[in-house]
Design a protein around this motif. Sequence first.
Motif, PDB file in Angstrom:
ATOM      1  N   LEU A  30      56.164  29.233   9.434  1.00 23.99           N
ATOM      2  CA  LEU A  30      57.014  28.248   8.757  1.00 23.99           C
ATOM      3  C   LEU A  30      58.089  28.950   7.923  1.00 23.99           C
ATOM      4  CD1 LEU A  30      57.553  25.281   8.211  1.00 23.99           C
ATOM      5  CD2 LEU A  30      55.816  25.341   6.410  1.00 23.99           C
ATOM      6  N   ALA A  31      57.712  30.047   7.287  1.00 22.32           N
ATOM      7  CA  ALA A  31      58.689  30.818   6.506  1.00 22.32           C
ATOM      8  C   ALA A  31      59.818  31.334   7.401  1.00 22.32           C
ATOM      9  CB  ALA A  31      57.993  31.980   5.802  1.00 22.32           C
ATOM     10  N   ASP A  32      59.472  31.761   8.615  1.00 27.55           N
ATOM     11  CA  ASP A  32      60.504  32.243   9.548  1.00 27.55           C
ATOM     12  C   ASP A  32      61.465  31.120   9.941  1.00 27.55           C
ATOM     13  OD1 ASP A  32      59.758  34.932   9.735  1.00 27.55           O
ATOM     14  OD2 ASP A  32      58.290  34.547  11.305  1.00 27.55           O
ATOM     15  N   ILE A  33      60.902  29.947  10.228  1.00 26.93           N
ATOM     16  CA  ILE A  33      61.749  28.801  10.590  1.00 26.93           C
ATOM     17  C   ILE A  33      62.699  28.467   9.435  1.00 26.93           C
ATOM     18  CG2 ILE A  33      61.734  26.312  11.111  1.00 26.93           C
ATOM     19  CD1 ILE A  33      58.907  26.826  12.396  1.00 26.93           C
ATOM     20  N   LEU A  34      62.147  28.432   8.227  1.00 27.06           N
ATOM     21  CA  LEU A  34      62.967  28.126   7.050  1.00 27.06           C
ATOM     22  C   LEU A  34      64.045  29.202   6.847  1.00 27.06           C
ATOM     23  CD1 LEU A  34      60.051  26.887   4.819  1.00 27.06           C
ATOM     24  CD2 LEU A  34      62.127  25.549   5.253  1.00 27.06           C
ATOM     25  N   VAL A  38      50.290  29.865   9.653  1.00 27.79           N
ATOM     26  CA  VAL A  38      51.245  28.758   9.525  1.00 27.79           C
ATOM     27  C   VAL A  38      52.272  29.108   8.459  1.00 27.79           C
ATOM     28  CG1 VAL A  38      51.531  26.354   8.771  1.00 27.79           C
ATOM     29  CG2 VAL A  38      49.651  26.949  10.314  1.00 27.79           C
ATOM     30  N   LYS A  39      51.790  29.656   7.365  1.00 28.30           N
ATOM     31  CA  LYS A  39      52.669  30.054   6.249  1.00 28.30           C
ATOM     32  C   LYS A  39      53.766  31.003   6.734  1.00 28.30           C
ATOM     33  CE  LYS A  39      50.432  30.816   2.308  1.00 28.30           C
ATOM     34  NZ  LYS A  39      49.619  31.546   1.293  1.00 28.30           N
ATOM     35  N   GLU A  40      53.381  31.986   7.519  1.00 27.83           N
ATOM     36  CA  GLU A  40      54.361  32.979   7.992  1.00 27.83           C
ATOM     37  C   GLU A  40      55.348  32.401   8.999  1.00 27.83           C
ATOM     38  OE1 GLU A  40      53.453  36.930   8.979  1.00 27.83           O
ATOM     39  OE2 GLU A  40      51.693  37.087   7.684  1.00 27.83           O
TER      40      GLU A  40
END
Lengths: 109, 109, 109, 109
Positions: B61-65, B57-59
Amino acid sequence: MKEIEEITKALIEFRNERDWEQFHNPKDLALAINVEAGELLELFLWKKAEEANKEKVKEELADILAYSFLLAEKYGFDVKDIVMNKIKINGEKYPVDKSKGTAKKYNEL
Amino acid sequence: MKEIEEITKALIEFRNERDWEQFHNPKDLALAINVEAGELLELFLWKKAEEANKEKVKEELADILAYSFLLAEKYGFDVKDIVMNKIKINGEKYPVDKSKGTAKKYNEL
Amino acid sequence: MKEIEEITKALIEFRNERDWEQFHNPKDLALAINVEAGELLELFLWKKAEEANKEKVKEELADILAYSFLLAEKYGFDVKDIVMNKIKINGEKYPVDKSKGTAKKYNEL
Amino acid sequence: MKEIEEITKALIEFRNERDWEQFHNPKDLALAINVEAGELLELFLWKKAEEANKEKVKEELADILAYSFLLAEKYGFDVKDIVMNKIKINGEKYPVDKSKGTAKKYNEL
């Protein structure tokens, strides 16, 4: 207070005033991001890249960011940390000499 | 330098080192957000809200951000401004007394 | 047996052999369609319309269709009926004289 | 005429009457599928699986199917063939004995 912390605080306050935390589980937040991403995409549908309505892009992008910040908060992620860390990971997947000027995916480089 | 400006600077540097600005038009950035949002969603597929893999999820979500910050930069939007402004707009669509405790959409309130 | 009924029968059989009906509630089927739609979209990312890999498009599109047929079956919808009916609805939203040659949305015509 | 051929013919006729073929390149059709998939997903947002509005599900699912049939036609794919073929591919990725009763992805089996 840091910028993203301040934005997140405003989002949480908005949510709590409406008693919406009960709906904001991680799965539905991920759904919400997808719904808003689809609304952003619609602004570009059948159009050239520069033809989207800028004001509407602003609103849809704000929605995506809002739910992304809320999901980060839900998991206790620091937004700056996770993006900076992802840049590092991507730097290994996409070394400059192999990926320069090409849009190929890392598994095709 | 402010936090989001700093993150965005790192993203732009990563992009420019790889000569990827040529691919990053607003339409394809909107596509990229959708692709990453779909990858986030997949982590919750067939699962309960709490069963997703937190590291993944962390990875995602980081891409979306990351793509969201790049799209904001492309249009010259200030991330804090547009989210704070969207909170104001949503406050009018969802007045506390009508929307408290309900997940209904504003046009059904 | 009609074509779509036959395809759906094969999908249901595949699902039941694996005891997957327990996961296939309508919400997760809607998620699955979005996940597969994102994978289809990725094939076009940073590319011109004609540059996507045709074999991969075939597979991702098949996944979208498969989950769409399964969702239709879940609700007891007849695929032909609902698409034909939607064409009728869209015909009212987009009268030929107003919509000819323009990509505008019905609420902007 | 076969069922899907008949549906596709009606979709093409609708499109051509409005002179919309110019917008329907494969990339934008993939976008359209994603936009409609997002609208379907919204019907389940913040809700339990059984709480979505059935009539609206019908319409959004019809839109996804319509654009999927149009994309298949654009590439000359036979819908039945590609779905049946994907079932075969998935059968190899998900052998019954390994995948029975589990929602794990093939690369985690």
